[in-house]
Design a protein around this motif. Structure first.
Motif, short mmCIF file in Angstrom:
data_model
loop_
_atom_site.label_atom_id
_atom_site.label_comp_id
_atom_site.label_asym_id
_atom_site.label_seq_id
_atom_site.Cartn_x
_atom_site.Cartn_y
_atom_site.Cartn_z
N GLN A 1 -10.88 32.97 -9.99
CA GLN A 1 -12.11 33.76 -10.14
C GLN A 1 -11.84 35.04 -10.92
N ASN A 2 -10.71 35.68 -10.65
CA ASN A 2 -10.36 36.89 -11.39
C ASN A 2 -10.14 36.59 -12.87
N ALA A 3 -9.45 35.48 -13.14
CA ALA A 3 -9.21 35.10 -14.54
C ALA A 3 -10.53 34.81 -15.25
N ARG A 4 -11.44 34.15 -14.57
CA ARG A 4 -12.77 33.86 -15.15
C ARG A 4 -13.54 35.17 -15.41
N SER A 5 -13.45 36.09 -14.47
CA SER A 5 -14.14 37.38 -14.62
C SER A 5 -13.61 38.13 -15.84
N ARG A 6 -12.27 38.12 -16.01
CA ARG A 6 -11.68 38.79 -17.17
C ARG A 6 -12.14 38.13 -18.47
N ARG B 1 -8.56 32.29 -22.06
CA ARG B 1 -9.02 30.90 -21.80
C ARG B 1 -7.83 30.04 -21.36
N ASP B 2 -6.68 30.24 -21.98
CA ASP B 2 -5.48 29.51 -21.57
C ASP B 2 -5.12 29.85 -20.12
N ILE B 3 -5.21 31.13 -19.80
CA ILE B 3 -4.91 31.57 -18.43
C ILE B 3 -5.89 30.93 -17.45
N VAL B 4 -7.17 30.87 -17.83
CA VAL B 4 -8.18 30.25 -16.95
C VAL B 4 -7.86 28.77 -16.76
N ARG B 5 -7.51 28.07 -17.84
CA ARG B 5 -7.16 26.64 -17.71
C ARG B 5 -5.95 26.45 -16.81
N GLN B 6 -4.95 27.30 -16.97
CA GLN B 6 -3.76 27.21 -16.12
C GLN B 6 -4.12 27.49 -14.66
N SER B 7 -4.98 28.46 -14.47
CA SER B 7 -5.41 28.81 -13.12
C SER B 7 -6.22 27.68 -12.49
N GLU B 8 -7.07 27.05 -13.29
CA GLU B 8 -7.84 25.90 -12.79
C GLU B 8 -6.90 24.77 -12.38
#
Length: 151
Positions: free
Chosen positions: A33-38, A84-91
């Motif tokens: 959620q934090n990565a998405r917010s960023r 976006r890469d960070i969000v994908r990794q987090s997902e």
């Protein structure tokens, strides 16, 4: 007297592991959620900066100012791509955490089912013993009553 559930230590271990998997999954979801917010913040900032560029172009820009805007937008786009890469990794991490939690929970439920069955068997044994005692008491009372009626 009821016997102890022989797998009780395993049940407690699985409960601890499931609790840990639950806490870990919560952390993973929060990080996602934090990565998405960023990412949303960067995308919003990029949109605002692009609007400023459009406004500035209507008033006329020098080549240097235009180049600065474009350079900065390029950096923002790069940051958005990285985010976006960070969000994908987090997902992906969240999916792995969910799968791990499901596995732990399934194991816990399996051991819990065994514990429930054990408790039911023990309760059934206790009920049989109580019934046996009641039957013996009733038989003795019947014999005693029959003897007293004979006198």
């Amino acid at each position: 007297m009821a016997s102890n559930f022989s797998l009780q230590p395993l049940l407690e271990l699985m409960q601890n592991r499931t609790d840990e998997a639950t806490r870990n999954l919560g952390k993973l979801i929060s990080a996602e959620q934090n990565a998405r917010s960023r990412l949303e913040m960067l995308e919003q900032y990029r949109a605002e900066y692009a609007d400023k560029l459009r406004d500035a172009t209507t008033q006329g820009l020098t080549r240097q100012v235009l180049a600065n805007y474009q350079d900065f937008l390029g950096r923002i786009d790069e940051a958005i791509g990285q985010q976006r890469d960070i969000v994908r990794q987090s997902e992906a991490g969240t999916r792995r955490g969910q799968e791990h939690w499901k596995q732990q929970n399934t194991r816990l439920q399996a051991i819990g089912t065994l514990a429930t069955r054990h408790e039911a068997r023990e309760k059934q044994k206790e009920n049989k013993q109580e019934q046996k005692l009641l039957d013996e008491f009733s038989a003795r009372k019947f014999v005693a009553d029959t003897k007293s009626d004979e006198k």
